[in-house]
Design a protein around this motif. Sequence first.
Motif, PDB file in Angstrom:
ATOM      1  N   LYS A  80       0.839  -1.193   0.000  1.00  0.00           N
ATOM      2  CA  LYS A  80       0.000   0.000   0.000  1.00  0.00           C
ATOM      3  C   LYS A  80       0.877   1.248   0.000  1.00  0.00           C
ATOM      4  CE  LYS A  80      -2.099  -1.644   3.682  1.00  0.00           C
ATOM      5  NZ  LYS A  80      -1.673  -3.029   3.576  1.00  0.00           N
TER       6      LYS A  80
ATOM      7  N   ASP B  75       4.487  -1.111   6.320  1.00  0.00           N
ATOM      8  CA  ASP B  75       3.177  -1.498   5.787  1.00  0.00           C
ATOM      9  C   ASP B  75       2.813  -2.809   6.479  1.00  0.00           C
ATOM     10  OD1 ASP B  75       0.912  -2.130   4.439  1.00  0.00           O
ATOM     11  OD2 ASP B  75       1.918  -2.611   2.538  1.00  0.00           O
TER      12      ASP B  75
ATOM     13  N   ASN C 126       0.685  -5.981   7.653  1.00  0.00           N
ATOM     14  CA  ASN C 126      -0.324  -6.948   7.231  1.00  0.00           C
ATOM     15  C   ASN C 126      -0.321  -8.084   8.251  1.00  0.00           C
ATOM     16  OD1 ASN C 126      -0.871  -6.048   4.217  1.00  0.00           O
ATOM     17  ND2 ASN C 126       1.325  -5.886   4.649  1.00  0.00           N
TER      18      ASN C 126
ATOM     19  N   GLU D 236     -10.116  -7.509  13.721  1.00  0.00           N
ATOM     20  CA  GLU D 236     -10.469  -7.021  12.393  1.00  0.00           C
ATOM     21  C   GLU D 236     -10.829  -5.535  12.424  1.00  0.00           C
ATOM     22  OE1 GLU D 236     -13.300  -9.597  10.591  1.00  0.00           O
ATOM     23  OE2 GLU D 236     -13.267  -8.526   8.678  1.00  0.00           O
TER      24      GLU D 236
ATOM     25  N   CYS E 269      -7.745  -3.464  12.800  1.00  0.00           N
ATOM     26  CA  CYS E 269      -6.984  -3.406  11.556  1.00  0.00           C
ATOM     27  C   CYS E 269      -7.637  -2.439  10.558  1.00  0.00           C
ATOM     28  CB  CYS E 269      -6.871  -4.792  10.940  1.00  0.00           C
ATOM     29  SG  CYS E 269      -5.825  -5.872  11.927  1.00  0.00           S
ATOM     30  N   MET E 270      -8.947  -2.533  10.505  1.00  0.00           N
ATOM     31  CA  MET E 270      -9.658  -1.671   9.562  1.00  0.00           C
ATOM     32  C   MET E 270      -9.456  -0.207   9.937  1.00  0.00           C
ATOM     33  SD  MET E 270     -13.666  -1.894   8.582  1.00  0.00           S
ATOM     34  CE  MET E 270     -13.491  -3.517   7.877  1.00  0.00           C
TER      35      MET E 270
ATOM     36  N   THR F 271      -3.940  -4.563   6.753  1.00  0.00           N
ATOM     37  CA  THR F 271      -4.622  -5.657   6.060  1.00  0.00           C
ATOM     38  C   THR F 271      -4.731  -6.836   7.003  1.00  0.00           C
ATOM     39  OG1 THR F 271      -3.686  -4.918   3.986  1.00  0.00           O
ATOM     40  CG2 THR F 271      -4.589  -7.151   4.043  1.00  0.00           C
ATOM     41  N   HIS F 272      -5.936  -7.305   7.166  1.00  0.00           N
ATOM     42  CA  HIS F 272      -6.181  -8.421   8.089  1.00  0.00           C
ATOM     43  C   HIS F 272      -6.663  -9.612   7.293  1.00  0.00           C
ATOM     44  CE1 HIS F 272      -9.105 -10.800  10.506  1.00  0.00           C
ATOM     45  NE2 HIS F 272      -8.065 -10.812  11.321  1.00  0.00           N
ATOM     46  N   LEU F 273      -5.989 -10.703   7.457  1.00  0.00           N
ATOM     47  CA  LEU F 273      -6.407 -11.918   6.767  1.00  0.00           C
ATOM     48  C   LEU F 273      -6.658 -12.990   7.810  1.00  0.00           C
ATOM     49  CD1 LEU F 273      -3.740 -10.739   4.883  1.00  0.00           C
ATOM     50  CD2 LEU F 273      -5.024 -12.238   3.342  1.00  0.00           C
TER      51      LEU F 273
ATOM     52  N   LYS G 224      -7.679  -9.800  -0.984  1.00  0.00           N
ATOM     53  CA  LYS G 224      -7.290  -8.876   0.075  1.00  0.00           C
ATOM     54  C   LYS G 224      -6.171  -7.930  -0.375  1.00  0.00           C
ATOM     55  CE  LYS G 224      -9.753  -9.799   3.763  1.00  0.00           C
ATOM     56  NZ  LYS G 224     -10.360  -8.778   4.615  1.00  0.00           N
ATOM     57  N   LYS G 225      -5.807  -8.066  -1.647  1.00  0.00           N
ATOM     58  CA  LYS G 225      -4.798  -7.199  -2.260  1.00  0.00           C
ATOM     59  C   LYS G 225      -3.447  -7.280  -1.554  1.00  0.00           C
ATOM     60  CE  LYS G 225      -8.052  -3.838  -4.165  1.00  0.00           C
ATOM     61  NZ  LYS G 225      -8.426  -4.723  -5.245  1.00  0.00           N
ATOM     62  N   MET G 226      -3.152  -8.456  -1.120  1.00  0.00           N
ATOM     63  CA  MET G 226      -1.810  -8.699  -0.589  1.00  0.00           C
ATOM     64  C   MET G 226      -0.858  -9.028  -1.736  1.00  0.00           C
ATOM     65  SD  MET G 226      -0.678  -8.654   2.608  1.00  0.00           S
ATOM     66  CE  MET G 226       0.467  -9.985   2.827  1.00  0.00           C
TER      67      MET G 226
END
Lengths: 294, 628
Positions: free
Chosen positions: A22, A204, A206, A259, A262-263, A268-270, A289-291
């Motif tokens: 990101k 960044d 994640n 979650e 993270c938001m 990014t939370h997976l 999730k655009k990782m």
Amino acid sequence: MKHKILDPGFIKRLERLSLLSKKIFAGKVQSLRRSTHKGNSAEFADYRSYELGDDLRYIDWNIYARLEKLLIKLFVAEEELSLYIIIDNSKSMCCPDDEKFIYAKKIAAALSYISLANLDRVGISAFSNKLDVHVMPSRGRKHFFTCVHYIESMEEDGGTSINKALFEFAKIMKRPGVVLLISDFFDPEGYESGLSFLQYKKFDVNIVQVFNPIERDMTLQGDLRLTDVETNEFIDVTVTEKLTKMYHDEFGALSSELEAFCMKRGITHLSAPTDYHFEDLILKYFKVKKMVKS
Amino acid sequence: MNFINPAAFWALLTIGIIVLLYFLKLKRQKKVISNLFLFNRMLVDQKANRPFQKLRRNLLLLIQILFLLLSIMGLSRPTFIKNIFSNYNYIILIDSSASMMATDDGESRFERAKERATEIISNFAESDMAMIISADTKTYIRAPLSRDKRALKKNIDTLEPTETPTNLYDAFTVIMSALKQKKIDKIYVISDGANVGLEQLAEERNITKDNFPEVEFISIGKGSDNVGIVDLDINATGNNRENLQVFARIVNFSNEPKTTDVELYNGDDLIDIKEITIPAQENYPVIFDDARLEQGLITMKLSIDDKLEVDNTAYAYMKKPESIQVLMVTKKNMFLENALRVNPVVSLTKMNPFSYDEKSDYSSYDVIIFDSFFPNVTPKTNILLINSEAAPLNILKRVSADGKTAREELPNIIDYDKTHPIMKYINFENTVIAKSTYFSTPGWMQKIVEAEDSTLIYAGEKLGRRVILISFDLTESDFILKSSFPMFIYNSMIWLSDHFDKKSSSYSRTGDSIRRKVYEQDIIEVTTPESDVIEVKVFNDEFFFDNTKWVGLYTTKGADGFEDFFIANLLSEKESDITPSPFIKIGGKKIKPTSKISVRKELWKYFVIFAIIFIIIEWWVYHRKVFY
């Protein structure tokens, strides 16, 4: 115990992927990634005045013809990205069995490969009560074997202290990059301050929350003495349906809180239950999730 | 080391409960899980959402405190009655009379009474004091006011009933004395309810319910199934009283007719037996005529199996009536001879003093009369000495200064003992006597008729020999002309020969005091029917025995081969009537028996039970974690 983490067929499929960030980081070495530095990629960025010693090939002769000024074309530099994989290797990762830990290792291996294939740097750390930075960030396909070797040899030990580990990590790793934290997040002391501190240090962040569905669904029944694998504390309980439901709700609350945090923080939370098909996790879920990107 | 309450060792059985709990201890399956903090978070939520969380958090502590409280409460022995620290003083009066020997359902009433008394003491508060009194014919303070429960119970344990009638009058007299010295709050009367004399006592002492402690009557016994001998007599019949008739009165106190054999024993020999059937609550006279009895112990027995055994046997001692063999040694005394001859029981032999041979044995005579004469050797029999010149048996004639016998002229009679047997129906007033001789007599000689200076008639007994001494010449007085004279001679013959005492039945009642003259004895050994030997000291030639607790023959022994006996019988209609009295009446108030002793009901058992329940709950809570 060592496992064959990734099979060759899957590795081939990973080659098509690359890590998404990101943020745009200023790397040191030219790579296939946009950098904050102006570089020599095909993507035009800006002009500047010619100075002695500049490469004559980057003079924009059209400008010179029109304006009679020597301007050097500046292009977006493509530099390498640093991926820091931090794996939770506390004892809870191997409880009730080592499925969770293996799953985490696979994620780490897969992401390592994706990054290294894109000429990014990959460093791997493990943490339990303390941080263990074992594989410093490096690049090149050969580095993958170092990473895999370390991942495979990683063993569970100690309790979980996410905040402490992340603070330590931020102190050691001066250069910002993408952090991938893989953990079950079973830490009574929480994770918020650690993650926030990483963000403050321009990483960044994640996270991948790994859990075994047994932990979520509480399949145990009857009169039990439950012992915490990390602290050896125990409680005597009689597990009833009501208790099962309450536990399930509590687990859900923990995930929701994570979650939500993270938001709110742009992390990014997976969520990665171990019964989720691993290839789908990487090839689809991570993409969604655009990782990663194809 | 001793134990006040050894019964507490039964509590050792509770070890079994603990062992059981140990075996029942929940075997939890051990599971290792990845985290407990979710459970802990859950608990925090739970507790936060429940009321009384502070209490819940310490549930185990609360239960343990409750357990401890209950245990302490149990140890403090709480009761229903509020006056725990009342310092109450109690008197426990236990009837120990013969009727309490009756058996109901195989257990004697007295044992029941002891159990009830022990129960009462067990329920006392620690600060209470009790006095134990047992009452039969006599009243005994068995234990003074004490709060030593153990000693009181031990005292009660040693109590024994007697075969004597009830006399609660005396018992309450003793209680009245105790009331003057100590505050008494309550009197427990444990009896089958013979309320003898209590109303009289209430009247005499002006007892009202306000000035007398509360009386609680604990009635012992049930039913009236008893047949008993209530009268026994042996009479001589016929002109010469040569025959014997044994009379008994037997009463059936039960509510149904009873049949029994009446057995008559002479010594160990069964003489006669009669079967009788007595209607319910009726008297039945039994007469044995022409019984061939010999001198000795007569025993009458009822063969019936009833609740009270002691009144099924009665005793008497019998001597077959014989004529009194009298030797009269006199020159001539027509009045005396006539007086003797009119007596049907006297067999008279007359002898002139010149014919009296001192060397002969006259001991076959019951009585020898020496009239104005006395031999040098005193014969070994009973003697009537009239105007004797000689002085036998340490009786000394007083001599005047001139060496002559001292005499009082026309002695003026000032007193005579009307109670002595020889003075029965005798009027000695206005009797004129010419002169009387002065005597110095030993202690055993009793002055019967006294003049101003001299004594006119003496009577006494020594070593079984009885002596009457008349210190004046009968022929020189108008006594022989009086109607009293034959009676006096009759009385004298009867008394000297001990005729009435031995000729027929003779007995006392149990509980009576026995008073006997004995001479030259210091200690008398009394052997009771229970074969106990009791030594009794002799004072003033008299022994006094008041321990006639048992029905039967009491033998007495002394020095110089002295041997005698006496008999005690129950023969009490009131005592044989074992029907429990419906009430006792004192101070104008009828006191009905209490079915349940109104003593402190201790609650410690319940506290212990609750404590055990709580410890089980504690165990359950601890192991089950029910708060989930």
